[in-house]
Design a protein around this motif. Structure first.
Motif, short mmCIF file in Angstrom:
data_model
loop_
_atom_site.label_atom_id
_atom_site.label_comp_id
_atom_site.label_asym_id
_atom_site.label_seq_id
_atom_site.Cartn_x
_atom_site.Cartn_y
_atom_site.Cartn_z
N GLY A 100 0.82 -1.21 0.00
CA GLY A 100 0.00 0.00 0.00
C GLY A 100 0.85 1.26 0.00
N ALA A 103 2.36 1.74 -3.41
CA ALA A 103 1.36 2.22 -4.36
C ALA A 103 1.14 3.72 -4.17
CB ALA A 103 0.05 1.47 -4.18
N ASP A 111 1.02 1.80 -8.89
CA ASP A 111 -0.21 1.92 -8.13
C ASP A 111 -1.31 1.08 -8.77
OD1 ASP A 111 -2.06 2.81 -6.32
OD2 ASP A 111 -2.42 4.72 -7.33
N GLU A 112 -1.45 1.25 -10.10
CA GLU A 112 -2.46 0.50 -10.84
C GLU A 112 -2.27 -1.00 -10.66
OE1 GLU A 112 -5.15 1.36 -12.65
OE2 GLU A 112 -4.84 3.36 -11.83
N MET A 115 -3.05 -2.12 -7.05
CA MET A 115 -4.46 -2.02 -6.67
C MET A 115 -5.34 -2.94 -7.51
SD MET A 115 -3.94 -0.39 -4.16
CE MET A 115 -5.55 -0.45 -3.39
N ASN A 118 -5.07 -6.20 -6.04
CA ASN A 118 -5.89 -6.17 -4.84
C ASN A 118 -7.34 -6.44 -5.15
OD1 ASN A 118 -4.46 -5.80 -2.61
ND2 ASN A 118 -4.73 -3.60 -2.44
N ASP A 119 -7.84 -5.73 -6.18
CA ASP A 119 -9.24 -5.91 -6.56
C ASP A 119 -9.50 -7.35 -6.93
OD1 ASP A 119 -9.67 -3.28 -6.16
OD2 ASP A 119 -9.46 -2.69 -8.25
N ARG A 158 -4.99 -1.84 1.00
CA ARG A 158 -5.96 -0.79 0.67
C ARG A 158 -6.01 0.28 1.76
NH1 ARG A 158 -11.47 -2.06 -2.33
NH2 ARG A 158 -9.91 -2.64 -3.85
N ARG A 161 -2.78 2.31 1.66
CA ARG A 161 -2.69 3.20 0.50
C ARG A 161 -3.61 4.42 0.69
NH1 ARG A 161 -5.98 3.85 -3.90
NH2 ARG A 161 -5.00 4.85 -5.70
#
Lengths: 282, 328
Positions: A100, A103, A111-112, A115, A118-119, A158, A161
């Motif tokens: 995090g 990112a 970052d993309e 994340m 993560n998604d 998350r 970040r």
């Protein structure tokens, strides 16, 4: 450091959920700690003659279908839950927070990448993914620790970040950059201390979820293996005797519910105490 | 060779209306020990200029031109090299001492950070250096301790901590971006004195940014007046203040209220400059000030003015500068 703790306690004792949640959590940790040194009876001892006894002076909470002392099993189960949740949280923080922070510090494609990954992990319900992982790696407490740990990673990534991004906009970060610090150094020295309260609160919540997940996995027979007792497994075994010995299900169920509630209340209270803005508005 | 030379500095920032040039063609140079003021109203690009000098602008901005520090163009350095310049060679003081200190770290730790980073001293030497700095900025360790947190200090004290952080590594250049704007007037005086004394005693070059002409008059030897990202008048503070040539500079001066002046006694309205600063995407073709200027000629609206020399070291970017008679 000591002064900070005293300060937190001083404010905490004015907060009802902090007191209630804190005492339940404290009790839980003491019991868990105790389980490594002493239980009323050894949990591996099978004594069929004493099976399915009701609470008595000898067995405070009665015995199960193998004649094992329920209280001892609950105590041992607490110790087991703590270890699983603790290590799993460690994995979550150890991987999630650096991810995090990176990112937030790097932005752009890094970052993309982090994340979106993560998604991707988030898209699976946590327990389902834990079941999947233990199904691949095989049942057992170590594997359930890994499984719970893995679904903790995106949660911490998350939170870290989001919190870090809001700190990066602050002027003292600009001041730190003007002092010549690189992004890594700023993340560690300035961002981390400022988001730590948020991470601590998240930790207590994830801890409760970890205990719940461990109970769930053990209930399904994917977590802790016999003869090591676990709350989830106790629930599972109690199912068979639901009609004539419902107390067998009530004790571990109550233990899980109380602990999770206690930790959640503690987390709520801690958030109020650690967040100076909330504190002032009270 | 000059310590710092800024040549044709242009900065483009991404705005809601697409990329816009917010700083255009700034030129100046400084020697060691120089004190330069940058003055202008809000949004004229003072702070952006300062951030450009530190290469601290947002990543989606473009900076053109040259910023030459002792022969090296900062804009061409990679990020590691820039980090070794920031804080070490150029220090910066920010406007808001309330927010420019990390609220969760002790002040001693915050001051010592850049010393660790740049000077690579031992723990003991660092501690000595920190207490020496705290003495310099008027927060002697014997009285204030290094383990205080920012919220335990007043605004002025915090600004002193900021100053200690900025000068921790004996930078050649100190940039003070509105160092006194957030402080009350009595403290303002002390902080300005402190900054000036520190600059004098160590031979640092000082760039002081302010919208307050009084602050500039007190501290700076040279001054650059900025309007809409351009320099409109530049020269020694004495020259510019006594012999102002640009109608905008004149407007700024007439907008200052004077205690006991006829303005106050008669309860007349303060003088102001008519109109508004043109928005970034609506900048006129010619002089940006032309629409608000009572002296505008036809050429002002058509063509950007070039620098004109008024006196030695005194330049003005205007086709129709004020003369002595105009001001009477």
């Amino acid at each position: 450091m000591f002064r900070t703790l005293v300060e937190i306690l001083r404010h905490g004792l004015k907060n009802r959920s902090f007191i209630i949640g804190g005492s339940i959590s404290l009790l839980f940790f003491l019991v868990a700690f105790l389980s490594y040194f002493w239980t009323p009876y050894p949990v591996e001892d099978i004594n069929i003659a004493d099976k399915l006894l009701l609470p008595s002076a000898e067995y405070l909470l009665g015995t199960d279908h193998f004649g094992r002392d329920i209280l001892s099993m609950l105590i041992k189960g607490a110790g087991n839950s703590v270890i699983v949740a603790f290590v799993a949280i460690g994995i979550g923080i150890g991987c999630g927070v650096p991810l995090g922070l990176t990112a937030a510090a790097k932005k752009g494609w890094m970052d993309e990448l982090i994340m979106r990954f993560n998604d991707f992990t988030f898209a699976f319900p946590s327990l389902i993914s834990a079941i999947m992982i233990t199904a691949i790696l095989g049942p057992g407490s170590i594997n359930s620790i890994i499984a719970i740990g893995i679904f903790n990673i995106p949660v911490f990534a998350r939170v870290a970040r989001g919190a870090a991004l809001s700190i990066w906009k602050r002027e003292f970060i600009l001041a730190a950059r003007s002092a010549g610090k690189g992004r890594f150094k700023i993340s560690v020295e300035h961002i981390l201390p400022n988001i730590s309260s948020m991470l601590i609160v998240q930790t207590t919540i994830q801890f409760a979820l970890g205990i719940l997940a461990e109970a769930g996995l053990s209930y399904l027979g994917l977590g802790t293996q016999p003869p090591m007792p676990s709350w989830g497994k106790m629930l599972n075994e109690a199912q068979t005797f639901m009609n004539f010995a419902p107390q067998l299900a009530i004790y571990p169920g109550l233990a899980i519910a109380l602990t999770v509630m206690g930790l959640n209340l503690f987390g709520d209270g801690l958030r109020d105490v650690l967040d100076p803005k909330l504190r002032r508005s009270r | 060779m000059a310590l710092l030379q800024v040549q044709d500095l242009c900065v483009t920032l991404n705005t809601a209306h697409g990329p816009q040039e917010v700083i255009s063609h700034i030129n100046f140079s400084m020697e060691a020990g120089d004190k330069m003021g940058i003055v202008g109203e809000s949004g004229c690009g003072k702070s952006i200029t300062a951030l450009a000098l530190m290469s601290l602008l947002p990543r989606d901005s473009q900076t053109r031109g040259k910023i030459i520090l002792e022969g090296r163009d900062i804009l061409k350095l990679n990020s590691n090299k820039i980090c070794s310049i920031r804080g070490n060679r150029i220090g910066m003081i920010f406007q808001e001492p309330m927010t420019a200190l990390n609220p969760v770290k002790q002040i001693g730790a915050q001051v010592s950070e850049s010393i660790y980073l740049h000077l690579k001293l031992t723990r003991k030497q660092t501690l000595e250096r920190v207490s020496e700095l705290m003495d310099k900025v008027g927060l002697p360790v014997s009285k204030f301790g290094l383990n205080l947190y920012p919220h335990q200090l007043s605004g002025g004290q915090r600004q002193r901590v900021m100053i200690a952080m900025a000068i921790a590594c004996n930078p050649e250049i100190l940039i003070a971006d509105e160092p006194t704007t957030a402080l009350d007037v009595t403290v303002q005086e002390q902080i300005l004195d402190l900054i000036r004394d520190l600059a004098d005693s160590s031979g640092m070059a000082l760039i002081i940014i302010s919208h307050d002409l009084g602050v500039i008059a007190q501290t700076a030897e040279n001054v650059m007046v900025m309007y809409t990202g351009q320099s409109v008048e530049m020269g020694s503070t004495m020259d510019v203040f006594q012999n102002m040539s640009h109608p905008y500079t004149y407007g700024l001066f007439s907008a200052i209220p004077h205690v006991g002046s006829s303005v106050q006694l008669d309860r007349k309205r303060l003088n102001s400059i008519p109109g508004q600063v043109p928005e970034l995407h609506l900048r006129p073709r010619g002089c940006n000030f032309a629409d608000r200027c009572s002296r505008a000629l036809k050429i002002c609206k058509d063509k950007e003015p070039m620098a004109t020399r008024v006196a030695d070291h005194h330049q003005v970017w205007c086709y129709h500068p004020l003369t002595c008679e105009d001001k009477k």
